[in-house]
Every structure is written in C-alpha cells, then in structure tokens.
Design an enzyme around this catalytic site. Structure first.
Site, mmCIF file in Angstrom:
data_model
loop_
_atom_site.group_PDB
_atom_site.id
_atom_site.type_symbol
_atom_site.label_atom_id
_atom_site.label_comp_id
_atom_site.label_asym_id
_atom_site.label_seq_id
_atom_site.Cartn_x
_atom_site.Cartn_y
_atom_site.Cartn_z
ATOM 1 N N PRO A 3 -10.550 4.318 -6.907
ATOM 2 C CA PRO A 3 -10.580 3.386 -5.768
ATOM 3 C C PRO A 3 -9.490 2.323 -5.880
ATOM 4 O O PRO A 3 -9.112 1.931 -6.999
ATOM 5 C CB PRO A 3 -11.974 2.740 -5.867
ATOM 6 C CG PRO A 3 -12.489 3.051 -7.224
ATOM 7 C CD PRO A 3 -11.736 4.235 -7.755
ATOM 8 N N ASP A 4 -8.979 1.877 -4.732
ATOM 9 C CA ASP A 4 -8.030 0.754 -4.767
ATOM 10 C C ASP A 4 -8.836 -0.549 -4.753
ATOM 11 O O ASP A 4 -10.052 -0.547 -4.998
ATOM 12 C CB ASP A 4 -7.023 0.848 -3.608
ATOM 13 C CG ASP A 4 -7.671 0.680 -2.248
ATOM 14 O OD1 ASP A 4 -8.897 0.454 -2.178
ATOM 15 O OD2 ASP A 4 -6.952 0.759 -1.233
ATOM 16 N N PHE A 5 -8.182 -1.655 -4.518
ATOM 17 C CA PHE A 5 -8.887 -2.940 -4.437
ATOM 18 C C PHE A 5 -9.463 -3.186 -3.052
ATOM 19 O O PHE A 5 -10.617 -3.512 -2.892
ATOM 20 C CB PHE A 5 -7.909 -4.082 -4.726
ATOM 21 C CG PHE A 5 -7.854 -4.503 -6.166
ATOM 22 C CD1 PHE A 5 -8.712 -3.973 -7.111
ATOM 23 C CD2 PHE A 5 -6.926 -5.467 -6.572
ATOM 24 C CE1 PHE A 5 -8.652 -4.374 -8.435
ATOM 25 C CE2 PHE A 5 -6.860 -5.878 -7.893
ATOM 26 C CZ PHE A 5 -7.713 -5.332 -8.820
ATOM 27 N N ARG A 6 -8.586 -3.046 -2.028
ATOM 28 C CA ARG A 6 -8.898 -3.697 -0.751
ATOM 29 C C ARG A 6 -9.301 -2.786 0.396
ATOM 30 O O ARG A 6 -9.565 -3.277 1.488
ATOM 31 C CB ARG A 6 -7.706 -4.575 -0.328
ATOM 32 C CG ARG A 6 -7.508 -5.746 -1.263
ATOM 33 C CD ARG A 6 -6.323 -6.618 -0.908
ATOM 34 N NE ARG A 6 -6.211 -7.738 -1.838
ATOM 35 C CZ ARG A 6 -5.612 -7.678 -3.013
ATOM 36 N NH1 ARG A 6 -5.049 -6.547 -3.413
ATOM 37 N NH2 ARG A 6 -5.571 -8.744 -3.802
ATOM 38 N N ASN B 88 0.045 -0.089 -10.842
ATOM 39 C CA ASN B 88 -1.129 0.645 -11.312
ATOM 40 C C ASN B 88 -1.220 0.655 -12.828
ATOM 41 O O ASN B 88 -0.210 0.619 -13.536
ATOM 42 C CB ASN B 88 -1.115 2.070 -10.759
ATOM 43 C CG ASN B 88 -1.276 2.062 -9.259
ATOM 44 O OD1 ASN B 88 -1.637 1.035 -8.684
ATOM 45 N ND2 ASN B 88 -1.007 3.180 -8.616
ATOM 46 N N ASP C 33 -3.293 3.036 -14.263
ATOM 47 C CA ASP C 33 -3.982 4.299 -14.549
ATOM 48 C C ASP C 33 -3.110 5.304 -15.280
ATOM 49 O O ASP C 33 -3.563 6.403 -15.636
ATOM 50 C CB ASP C 33 -4.520 4.910 -13.244
ATOM 51 C CG ASP C 33 -3.417 5.090 -12.182
ATOM 52 O OD1 ASP C 33 -2.246 5.296 -12.538
ATOM 53 O OD2 ASP C 33 -3.746 5.008 -10.981
ATOM 54 N N HIS D 281 2.046 -4.214 -14.267
ATOM 55 C CA HIS D 281 0.795 -4.892 -14.619
ATOM 56 C C HIS D 281 0.194 -4.326 -15.905
ATOM 57 O O HIS D 281 -1.017 -4.389 -16.122
ATOM 58 C CB HIS D 281 -0.192 -4.817 -13.448
ATOM 59 C CG HIS D 281 0.247 -5.666 -12.286
ATOM 60 N ND1 HIS D 281 -0.341 -5.616 -11.045
ATOM 61 C CD2 HIS D 281 1.228 -6.606 -12.186
ATOM 62 C CE1 HIS D 281 0.271 -6.482 -10.229
ATOM 63 N NE2 HIS D 281 1.229 -7.085 -10.893
#
Ligand code: CNA
Length: 299
Positions: free
Chosen positions: A24-27, A98, A100, A117
């Site tokens: 899932p993304d954040f928004r 990302n 991941d 990040h």
C-alpha cells in the site's frame, strides 16, 4: 525517446510504483496506509515515521517493517520499465522514496539508484547511530522482538529515513544529475515530502517533465502547465505498459521480467537465507551486485 533525443533520463519515484506489487502507498483513499491506521495503533499518520514516537513505542513502525521488509514482494512491470531504461543506456539515475528495495530486486544497479529515504539494507541505533547487523535486526523484528543497541541499549531501527532525519549522502548526487537530465519521469508520488518533492523543480526549464500518476500532483496542479510538462493520469502499470508499447519495448520488458524472476530473484532470496546462516552482511550485498551486474543485466 524514440527519436534518440533523451539520453539522460532521471526517474523520480514514489510508493505508487509499488502498489501493483501489493504494497500500500500512504495517501490513496481506502487502501493507503493513512486510511488504515487502526492496524498500526498510531494517533496520526506521520507518527509511524517519527523518531520521538519510535523512541517511546517502536511497535507501529516494526509492524509496518514486517510488511515492507524485502523478501515478500516482487517488482512489477513499472520497476522493469525503469530497468529497461537502464538496459537501453538511457537512465541517468532513479531517485526513489521507496524503502521496499524493489528497484534493487528488479536488477537496477546500485550506481543508478538513489534510495533517498534509506532502506532496510542496514540498521543502527536510533540514538547513538552505532551500526547493528541488519539481518539480526530483521530476524528480531520479524519475530516480534526489539533489537537493542550493543553500546547504549536504545532501540535499533533499520536505516529508513524518518521525518527530520538526514537523507543519505547519495541523495546529493541530485546536484549533478538534475541539471544534466534531458527527460524527467515522475511516477507514483504525491510529491508531498520535502526536500524530495522539490527535486522536480531543479531540472532546466526546457526539459520535458512527464508525470505518470493517478492524479495531478505538485507543479502539475498548476494551470496552465509549464510548456514542456505533460501528464498521463490513470493506473501506472497500464500507462507504463502503453508507453512501453509505443516505444516497442514491451516484449523486451516481458523477457527481462521472466529471466529476473526465474534466475535472479530466487538467488537473491536464497542468498539472504544463506547469509543469515553464515551471519555475514557482506555476502548479501555481494550476491545482490553479482546478480544485478552479471547474468541478468546482460540479457
Ligand atoms: P504517497 O503520498 O502515498 O503517494 C503515492 C502517489 O501514487 C499518490 O499520488 C497516488 O495517487 C499514486 N498512486 C498510487 N498507486 C498508483 C497506481 N497504481 N497508479 C497510479 N498512481 C498511483 O507516497 P509518496 O511516495 O509520494 O510519499 C513518500 C513516502 C511514502 C516515502 O517516504 C516512502 O517511504 C513512503 N512509503 C513507501 C512505500 C514503499 O516503499 N513501497 C510504501 C508506503 C509509503
């Protein structure tokens, strides 16, 4: 690109490139992490990446880490499209927010990748920054335990950048790359997190910026758009597939996906387990880079 005018493509990516891999993304309303906070038991969305909050209660981040730790998700068509840019000699660099590691897993070599990040590849104490073996941190976190610093006993965290923390040194390659870019591809990001979001404003004003996303974000919300700006809104995998078809790259990408899935990805996963048994961090990165620079990259 078809006419050979773009030879230094910079890609700026966010969580939207990995939603097709099941992360899932954040928004995104409904499916994004911010819409599903009850699972993480946090008072406000950003708490999950807040160092002070982590200091008091690392469990919300560790629950998310269990989902994101490399190993349980596979790169999708969008990741392989980016790798194909590299394969065709067009990729100057991909800047991803990302954590991941799917860019690495699809075979984009380290020197083409800026994980702005951070990532789970290393870990350290969140207070005194003493390094901690990343695989040991992973094993403990996956088992529901808390890794603690051997020096000061504070909680260890994977080196994912939290709000207010410094970005990795490699991020500063942007000062060389963005002025050199001749095409900027922006994919699957809401461009809301600084300083990353402002990177898109640092290419030359005549350089085409192409946004591939579900909706307009950042400078693409302006009307009129900058002359060289274009956007293609919709599901990223569909859009990228159409883009690849226009370029005549689809078969090559499918072939690349197949070979990486069959040869390199199982090796990477096996490499990780073998390394865990041997207790060595070095053997993992060796396996990764061997895989991405030899057999798979030349296909
Ligand atoms: P975000 O704020 O959640 O934005 C994602 C954007 O992608 C949104 O504009 C969505 O509309 C768009 N999007 C999502 N899925 C699709 C799709 N299938 N097709 C087209 N568009 C889509 O995430 P950002 O990356 O902008 O925010 C940065 C944060 C998110 C970083 O600090 C990451 O660490 C963090 N994050 C990373 C992951 C990951 O590593 N996969 C997952 C969740 C959050």
């Amino acid at each position: 690109m078809k006419m050979g005018r773009c030879k230094n493509v910079v890609v700026v990516a966010g969580a939207g490139i990995s939603t097709a891999s099941g992360i899932p993304d954040f928004r995104t309303p409904g499916t994004g992490l911010y819409a599903n906070l009850e699972a993480y038991n946090i008072p406000y969305p950003e708490a999950i990446f807040n160092v002070d909050y982590f200091s008091n209660d690392p469990q919300p981040f560790f629950s998310l880490a269990k989902v994101l730790y490399p190993g349980s998700h596979r790169p999708n068509y969008v990741h392989y499209f980016i790798r194909m840019l590299h394969h065709k000699g067009l990729l100057l660099r991909v800047y991803t927010q990302n954590i991941d590691s799917l860019e690495k897993l699809c075979g984009i070599p380290d020197d083409k990748l800026v994980e702005a990040h951070g990532s789970f590849a290393t870990a350290s104490c969140h207070l005194c920054y003493t390094p901690y073996p990343a695989e040991d941190a992973k094993r403990l976190i996956m088992n529901g335990s808390v890794p603690t610093c051997t020096f000061c006993t504070a909680t260890v965290k994977p080196d994912v950048v939290f709000f207010g923390e410094d970005l990795p040194q490699k991020y500063f390659l942007h000062t060389q790359d963005f002025p050199k870019a001749d095409l900027l591809l922006i994919m699957g990001t809401s461009l809301q997190i600084e300083p990353f979001a402002s990177l898109v404003n640092t290419v030359r004003s005549t350089v085409p910026r192409l946004l591939l996303n579900r909706h307009a974000v950042g400078p693409f919300q302006r009307n009129p758009l900058r002359k060289a700006d274009r956007m293609e809104l919709g599901d990223l995998e569909d859009t990228v597939r159409q883009f690849a078809e226009m370029l005549g790259w689809n078969d090559d990408i499918m072939e690349l996906m197949k070979s990486q899935e069959q040869e390199c990805i199982p090796t990477l996963v096996r490499g990780r387990s073998a390394k865990r048994q041997a207790g060595s961090e070095e053997s993992d990165s060796e396996t990764d880079s061997k895989c991405s620079t030899s057999s798979c990259l030349t296909k």
